[in-house]
Design an enzyme around this catalytic site. Structure first.
Site, PDB file in Angstrom:
ATOM      1  N   LYS A  96       0.868  -1.169   0.000  1.00  0.00           N
ATOM      2  CA  LYS A  96       0.000   0.000   0.000  1.00  0.00           C
ATOM      3  C   LYS A  96       0.911   1.226   0.000  1.00  0.00           C
ATOM      4  O   LYS A  96       1.800   1.352   0.842  1.00  0.00           O
ATOM      5  CB  LYS A  96      -0.890   0.018   1.245  1.00  0.00           C
ATOM      6  N   ASP A 130      -1.658  -1.978  -4.128  1.00  0.00           N
ATOM      7  CA  ASP A 130      -3.067  -2.044  -3.724  1.00  0.00           C
ATOM      8  C   ASP A 130      -3.699  -0.683  -3.988  1.00  0.00           C
ATOM      9  O   ASP A 130      -3.010   0.340  -3.992  1.00  0.00           O
ATOM     10  CB  ASP A 130      -3.188  -2.336  -2.217  1.00  0.00           C
ATOM     11  N   GLN A 160     -10.991  -0.692  -9.104  1.00  0.00           N
ATOM     12  CA  GLN A 160     -12.185  -1.047  -8.332  1.00  0.00           C
ATOM     13  C   GLN A 160     -13.423  -0.826  -9.209  1.00  0.00           C
ATOM     14  O   GLN A 160     -13.594   0.270  -9.765  1.00  0.00           O
ATOM     15  CB  GLN A 160     -12.252  -0.155  -7.080  1.00  0.00           C
ATOM     16  N   ARG A 181      -5.204  -5.877 -11.196  1.00  0.00           N
ATOM     17  CA  ARG A 181      -6.082  -6.697 -10.341  1.00  0.00           C
ATOM     18  C   ARG A 181      -7.429  -5.975 -10.317  1.00  0.00           C
ATOM     19  O   ARG A 181      -7.472  -4.771 -10.026  1.00  0.00           O
ATOM     20  CB  ARG A 181      -5.538  -6.788  -8.926  1.00  0.00           C
ATOM     21  N   GLY A 185     -14.028  -3.125  -4.677  1.00  0.00           N
ATOM     22  CA  GLY A 185     -13.720  -1.913  -3.902  1.00  0.00           C
ATOM     23  C   GLY A 185     -14.184  -2.062  -2.476  1.00  0.00           C
ATOM     24  O   GLY A 185     -15.314  -2.479  -2.229  1.00  0.00           O
ATOM     25  N   ARG A 286     -12.946  -6.421   6.224  1.00  0.00           N
ATOM     26  CA  ARG A 286     -13.464  -7.766   5.919  1.00  0.00           C
ATOM     27  C   ARG A 286     -14.837  -7.956   6.578  1.00  0.00           C
ATOM     28  O   ARG A 286     -15.709  -8.593   6.033  1.00  0.00           O
ATOM     29  CB  ARG A 286     -12.497  -8.857   6.418  1.00  0.00           C
TER      30      ARG A 286
HETATM   31  C1  LIG Z   1      -7.043 -10.630  -3.715  1.00  0.00           C
HETATM   32  C2  LIG Z   1      -7.856  -9.427  -3.341  1.00  0.00           C
HETATM   33  C3  LIG Z   1      -7.243  -8.186  -3.268  1.00  0.00           C
HETATM   34  C4  LIG Z   1      -7.989  -7.044  -2.976  1.00  0.00           C
HETATM   35  N1  LIG Z   1      -7.386  -5.821  -3.021  1.00  0.00           N
HETATM   36  C5  LIG Z   1      -8.145  -4.710  -2.851  1.00  0.00           C
HETATM   37  C6  LIG Z   1      -7.592  -3.409  -3.046  1.00  0.00           C
HETATM   38  O1  LIG Z   1      -6.408  -3.231  -3.375  1.00  0.00           O
HETATM   39  N2  LIG Z   1      -8.411  -2.337  -2.858  1.00  0.00           N
HETATM   40  C7  LIG Z   1      -9.738  -2.477  -2.528  1.00  0.00           C
HETATM   41  O2  LIG Z   1     -10.435  -1.473  -2.416  1.00  0.00           O
HETATM   42  N3  LIG Z   1     -10.267  -3.699  -2.307  1.00  0.00           N
HETATM   43  C8  LIG Z   1      -9.510  -4.811  -2.468  1.00  0.00           C
HETATM   44  N4  LIG Z   1     -10.085  -6.045  -2.292  1.00  0.00           N
HETATM   45  C9  LIG Z   1     -11.417  -6.167  -1.644  1.00  0.00           C
HETATM   46  C10 LIG Z   1     -12.547  -6.090  -2.649  1.00  0.00           C
HETATM   47  O3  LIG Z   1     -12.631  -4.784  -3.169  1.00  0.00           O
HETATM   48  C11 LIG Z   1     -13.904  -6.468  -2.012  1.00  0.00           C
HETATM   49  O4  LIG Z   1     -14.185  -5.585  -0.976  1.00  0.00           O
HETATM   50  C12 LIG Z   1     -13.976  -7.885  -1.484  1.00  0.00           C
HETATM   51  O5  LIG Z   1     -13.250  -8.782  -2.275  1.00  0.00           O
HETATM   52  C13 LIG Z   1     -15.431  -8.370  -1.459  1.00  0.00           C
HETATM   53  O6  LIG Z   1     -15.975  -8.356  -2.740  1.00  0.00           O
HETATM   54  P1  LIG Z   1     -16.318  -9.681  -3.567  1.00  0.00           P
HETATM   55  O7  LIG Z   1     -15.912  -9.431  -4.969  1.00  0.00           O
HETATM   56  O8  LIG Z   1     -15.707 -10.854  -2.945  1.00  0.00           O
HETATM   57  O9  LIG Z   1     -17.888  -9.738  -3.637  1.00  0.00           O
HETATM   58  P2  LIG Z   1     -19.093  -9.417  -2.667  1.00  0.00           P
HETATM   59  O10 LIG Z   1     -20.232  -9.003  -3.534  1.00  0.00           O
HETATM   60  O11 LIG Z   1     -18.697  -8.512  -1.542  1.00  0.00           O
HETATM   61  O12 LIG Z   1     -19.381 -10.845  -2.051  1.00  0.00           O
HETATM   62  C14 LIG Z   1     -19.781 -11.949  -2.832  1.00  0.00           C
HETATM   63  C15 LIG Z   1     -19.736 -13.195  -1.981  1.00  0.00           C
HETATM   64  O13 LIG Z   1     -18.373 -13.471  -1.650  1.00  0.00           O
HETATM   65  C16 LIG Z   1     -18.256 -13.940  -0.328  1.00  0.00           C
HETATM   66  N5  LIG Z   1     -17.425 -12.978   0.448  1.00  0.00           N
HETATM   67  C17 LIG Z   1     -17.066 -11.739   0.056  1.00  0.00           C
HETATM   68  N6  LIG Z   1     -16.285 -11.133   0.986  1.00  0.00           N
HETATM   69  C18 LIG Z   1     -16.160 -12.016   1.973  1.00  0.00           C
HETATM   70  C19 LIG Z   1     -15.478 -11.984   3.205  1.00  0.00           C
HETATM   71  N7  LIG Z   1     -14.772 -10.920   3.606  1.00  0.00           N
HETATM   72  N8  LIG Z   1     -15.581 -13.070   3.992  1.00  0.00           N
HETATM   73  C20 LIG Z   1     -16.288 -14.153   3.604  1.00  0.00           C
HETATM   74  N9  LIG Z   1     -16.949 -14.238   2.432  1.00  0.00           N
HETATM   75  C21 LIG Z   1     -16.906 -13.194   1.637  1.00  0.00           C
HETATM   76  C22 LIG Z   1     -19.652 -14.061   0.200  1.00  0.00           C
HETATM   77  O14 LIG Z   1     -20.108 -15.362  -0.072  1.00  0.00           O
HETATM   78  C23 LIG Z   1     -20.405 -13.068  -0.630  1.00  0.00           C
HETATM   79  O15 LIG Z   1     -21.765 -13.363  -0.709  1.00  0.00           O
HETATM   80  C24 LIG Z   1      -9.367  -7.181  -2.649  1.00  0.00           C
HETATM   81  C25 LIG Z   1      -9.981  -8.430  -2.733  1.00  0.00           C
HETATM   82  C26 LIG Z   1      -9.262  -9.540  -3.088  1.00  0.00           C
HETATM   83  C27 LIG Z   1      -9.967 -10.855  -3.204  1.00  0.00           C
END
Ligand SMILES: Cc1cc2nc3c(=O)[nH]c(=O)nc-3n(C[C@H](O)[C@H](O)[C@H](O)COP(=O)(O)OP(=O)(O)OC[C@H]3O[C@@H](n4cnc5c(N)ncnc54)[C@H](O)[C@@H]3O)c2cc1C
Length: 319
Positions: A96, A130, A160, A181, A185, A286
């Site tokens: 970051k 990130d 994002q 990536r 968001g 999270r």
């Molecule tokens: C490898 C990686 C790197 C990332 N880097 C960044 C970044 O640099 N900047 C940034 O703003 N965000 C980052 N994120 C976070 C991202 O923006 C989302 O907030 C997060 O991934 C949740 O979104 P989702 O796509 O999983 O879908 P969502 O619509 O939030 O969730 C879909 C389904 O996924 C599962 N799920 C989602 N989150 C969780 C959780 N925390 N615990 C358990 N189950 C869950 C649930 O089953 C949920 O119903 C990153 C995520 C990943 C996977």
């Protein structure tokens, strides 16, 4: 509302102090954080590699305000790079920029990050920047482009799908040949810059996935959402795009079943492995993503509190 509150609390100093010092919270954080030390982060990376999962290692920390702390953070990541090489891990790193001095001064940031990038480049290790809240998007992309122009091509960005601007940024990255990536968001953003409704964020996620999988360079499709994952697989199949032209990325401790299922089906999967003492804001984000995670933590609190120990005793579960 709950999401906004948790993201707000992730930045609150008093809440941070209280939670970070609570024994229960520290142990609960282990569900999503590999540990507090380099050794623990590296050990988690080994375990995941053994399961066929690549990793991106992240030393937790953000909004660093002193040069000393920012230098110390870069030093820790240099130690991580050395361990990746020495132990032949299938790993890259994520950083970051606010941890590396982005809030301090651009010249300092550049010096501090270049130290890390030189070491990573010599070892042929990729470094992901990130993406943080919207205030940092333009600064981060400007910084990235300046480094890219200066010949650092072992770097990539995060976009994002809630950001209105991301299609233009994805096009820019694809034209450069830089790795992106894509995530939805994790922050709370105003309507002036970001989609507010989940269907719009999801629709944009799929549109950007298609753009990056077809025209980008080895994009990381970072999501746990089966709908996004299915749409990616379907699109790649229809367009005859090989499984090794992109990778899925997921967070440590989240949807481990899905991580394994994708590996079994021949997809590349990378797990984001955070470690370090500054786990509080990461953990709060999270929980904001999935309230069930909060119930998991609260459950731990009750179990470890005197009340929980007492009821455990009454239930015959021991002291
Ligand atoms: C490898 C990686 C790197 C990332 N880097 C960044 C970044 O640099 N900047 C940034 O703003 N965000 C980052 N994120 C976070 C991202 O923006 C989302 O907030 C997060 O991934 C949740 O979104 P989702 O796509 O999983 O879908 P969502 O619509 O939030 O969730 C879909 C389904 O996924 C599962 N799920 C989602 N989150 C969780 C959780 N925390 N615990 C358990 N189950 C869950 C649930 O089953 C949920 O119903 C990153 C995520 C990943 C996977």
């Amino acid at each position: 509302m709950l999401r906004e509150t948790l993201v707000f609390l992730s930045r609150n100093k008093t809440a941070r102090k209280v939670v970070t010092h609570a024994r229960f919270a520290r142990s609960a954080s282990r569900r999503f954080v590999a540990g507090e030390t380099v050794d623990e982060g590296i050990a988690a990376a080994h375990k995941l590699n053994e399961q066929g999962l690549a990793v991106s290692i992240d030393y937790l920390g953000e909004s660093v305000q002193s040069r000393e702390d920012a230098r110390a953070a870069a030093d820790v990541m240099i130690r991580v790079l050395d361990r990746i090489v020495a132990e032949k891990l299938d790993a890259n790193i994520s950083i970051k920029l606010t941890q590396m001095g982005q809030d301090i001064d651009t010249t300092f940031l550049r010096e501090n990050v270049a130290r890390l990038l030189d070491r990573a480049r010599a070892a042929d290790i990729f470094v992901r920047f990130d993406m943080e809240s919207s205030d940092y998007v333009q600064k981060t992309l400007d910084f990235f482009r300046a480094l890219w122009t200066d010949g650092y091509h072992n770097i990539g960005i995060v976009l994002q799908s809630y950001m209105l601007r991301s299609e233009a940024d994805a096009t820019m990255a694809s034209e450069l040949g830089a790795r992106v990536r894509l995530c939805k968001g994790a922050y709370v953003e105003p309507a002036t810059v970001a989609y507010q409704d989940k269907p719009d964020v999801d629709r944009n996620y799929i549109a950007l996935t298609k753009l990056l999988v077809e025209h980008g360079t080895y994009p990381g499709i970072a999501t746990h959402d089966p709908k996004m994952i299915d749409a990616t697989c379907q699109f790649a199949k229809e367009h005859d795009i090989a499984k090794d032209r992109f990778e899925f990325q997921m967070l440590y401790g989240v949807r481990r079943d899905l991580q394994q299922a994708l590996v079994k089906n021949g997809y590349h999967v990378r797990v984001y492995v955070p470690f370090g003492e500054a786990w509080y804001p990461y953990l709060m984000r999270r929980m904001a993503e999935r309230p069930a995670n909060m119930f998991f933590i609260v459950n731990n609190v009750i179990r470890e509190s005197p009340l929980g120990r007492l009821s455990g005793h009454h239930n015959g579960r021991g002291a």
